[in-house]
Design a protein around this motif. Structure first.
Motif, PDB file in Angstrom:
ATOM      1  N   VAL A   8      22.555  25.989   6.440  1.00 59.58           N
ATOM      2  CA  VAL A   8      22.273  26.259   7.850  1.00 59.58           C
ATOM      3  C   VAL A   8      20.841  25.874   8.191  1.00 59.58           C
ATOM      4  CG1 VAL A   8      22.032  28.096   9.573  1.00 59.58           C
ATOM      5  CG2 VAL A   8      24.027  28.048   8.076  1.00 59.58           C
ATOM      6  N   VAL A   9      19.908  26.245   7.330  1.00 56.40           N
ATOM      7  CA  VAL A   9      18.503  25.896   7.561  1.00 56.40           C
ATOM      8  C   VAL A   9      18.346  24.378   7.554  1.00 56.40           C
ATOM      9  CG1 VAL A   9      16.191  25.993   6.574  1.00 56.40           C
ATOM     10  CG2 VAL A   9      17.576  28.066   6.693  1.00 56.40           C
ATOM     11  N   SER A  10      18.973  23.705   6.620  1.00 60.30           N
ATOM     12  CA  SER A  10      18.894  22.239   6.562  1.00 60.30           C
ATOM     13  C   SER A  10      19.469  21.615   7.821  1.00 60.30           C
ATOM     14  CB  SER A  10      19.655  21.707   5.351  1.00 60.30           C
ATOM     15  OG  SER A  10      19.060  22.165   4.166  1.00 60.30           O
ATOM     16  N   PHE A  11      20.586  22.157   8.307  1.00 60.31           N
ATOM     17  CA  PHE A  11      21.188  21.646   9.536  1.00 60.31           C
ATOM     18  C   PHE A  11      20.256  21.834  10.723  1.00 60.31           C
ATOM     19  CE2 PHE A  11      23.611  22.348  13.428  1.00 60.31           C
ATOM     20  CZ  PHE A  11      24.284  21.142  13.512  1.00 60.31           C
ATOM     21  N   ILE A  12      19.647  23.001  10.830  1.00 58.51           N
ATOM     22  CA  ILE A  12      18.744  23.285  11.948  1.00 58.51           C
ATOM     23  C   ILE A  12      17.524  22.368  11.896  1.00 58.51           C
ATOM     24  CG2 ILE A  12      17.194  25.028  12.928  1.00 58.51           C
ATOM     25  CD1 ILE A  12      19.336  27.109  12.142  1.00 58.51           C
ATOM     26  N   VAL A  13      16.954  22.187  10.711  1.00 58.45           N
ATOM     27  CA  VAL A  13      15.797  21.300  10.572  1.00 58.45           C
ATOM     28  C   VAL A  13      16.190  19.870  10.926  1.00 58.45           C
ATOM     29  CG1 VAL A  13      14.178  20.292   8.914  1.00 58.45           C
ATOM     30  CG2 VAL A  13      14.589  22.755   8.921  1.00 58.45           C
ATOM     31  N   GLY A  14      17.332  19.425  10.455  1.00 56.00           N
ATOM     32  CA  GLY A  14      17.805  18.079  10.770  1.00 56.00           C
ATOM     33  C   GLY A  14      18.032  17.886  12.258  1.00 56.00           C
ATOM     34  N   ALA A  15      18.609  18.897  12.893  1.00 55.77           N
ATOM     35  CA  ALA A  15      18.827  18.818  14.334  1.00 55.77           C
ATOM     36  C   ALA A  15      17.506  18.766  15.085  1.00 55.77           C
ATOM     37  CB  ALA A  15      19.657  20.007  14.802  1.00 55.77           C
ATOM     38  N   ALA A  16      16.531  19.563  14.644  1.00 58.03           N
ATOM     39  CA  ALA A  16      15.221  19.568  15.296  1.00 58.03           C
ATOM     40  C   ALA A  16      14.542  18.209  15.144  1.00 58.03           C
ATOM     41  CB  ALA A  16      14.346  20.671  14.705  1.00 58.03           C
ATOM     42  N   VAL A  17      14.639  17.614  13.965  1.00 58.00           N
ATOM     43  CA  VAL A  17      14.058  16.291  13.754  1.00 58.00           C
ATOM     44  C   VAL A  17      14.766  15.268  14.640  1.00 58.00           C
ATOM     45  CG1 VAL A  17      13.790  14.421  12.073  1.00 58.00           C
ATOM     46  CG2 VAL A  17      13.222  16.773  11.435  1.00 58.00           C
ATOM     47  N   VAL A  19      16.258  15.792  17.520  1.00 64.65           N
ATOM     48  CA  VAL A  19      15.824  16.002  18.898  1.00 64.65           C
ATOM     49  C   VAL A  19      14.431  15.425  19.106  1.00 64.65           C
ATOM     50  CG1 VAL A  19      15.143  17.781  20.571  1.00 64.65           C
ATOM     51  CG2 VAL A  19      17.293  18.002  19.330  1.00 64.65           C
ATOM     52  N   ALA A  20      13.534  15.659  18.160  1.00 67.78           N
ATOM     53  CA  ALA A  20      12.164  15.144  18.278  1.00 67.78           C
ATOM     54  C   ALA A  20      12.170  13.615  18.311  1.00 67.78           C
ATOM     55  CB  ALA A  20      11.303  15.658  17.129  1.00 67.78           C
ATOM     56  N   VAL A  21      12.953  12.983  17.451  1.00 61.22           N
ATOM     57  CA  VAL A  21      13.025  11.520  17.432  1.00 61.22           C
ATOM     58  C   VAL A  21      13.615  11.004  18.740  1.00 61.22           C
ATOM     59  CG1 VAL A  21      14.163   9.539  16.333  1.00 61.22           C
ATOM     60  CG2 VAL A  21      13.085  11.301  14.932  1.00 61.22           C
ATOM     61  N   GLY A  22      14.662  11.657  19.225  1.00 63.41           N
ATOM     62  CA  GLY A  22      15.256  11.264  20.501  1.00 63.41           C
ATOM     63  C   GLY A  22      14.267  11.380  21.642  1.00 63.41           C
TER      64      GLY A  22
END
Length: 64
Positions: A8-17, A19-22
């Motif tokens: 879950v933490v990995s998914f959240i971090v990946g999603a945040a990255v 969003v930041a890249v987008g």
């Protein structure tokens, strides 16, 4: 931490990255950010080159 919580933490971090890249790719300040990042990267490379040269010189002085 259990396996599920790590996932879950990995998914959240990946999603945040993602969003930041987008955001970065769609930002009007993209060119400014790229310029700043390139400037800082060049400064860091110069520091590493200087330290490398100092280390090489110190080693050379010790060997002679």
């Amino acid at each position: 931490m259990s396996r599920n919580s790590k996932a879950v933490v990995s998914f959240i971090v990946g999603a945040a990255v993602g969003v930041a890249v987008g955001y970065f790719l769609n930002s009007d300040k993209k060119e400014e950010w790229v310029g700043k990042l390139k400037y800082q990267t060049d400064k860091l490379k110069d520091k590493f080159r200087n330290k490398k040269q100092q280390l090489e010189d110190a080693i050379e002085n010790e060997l002679t």
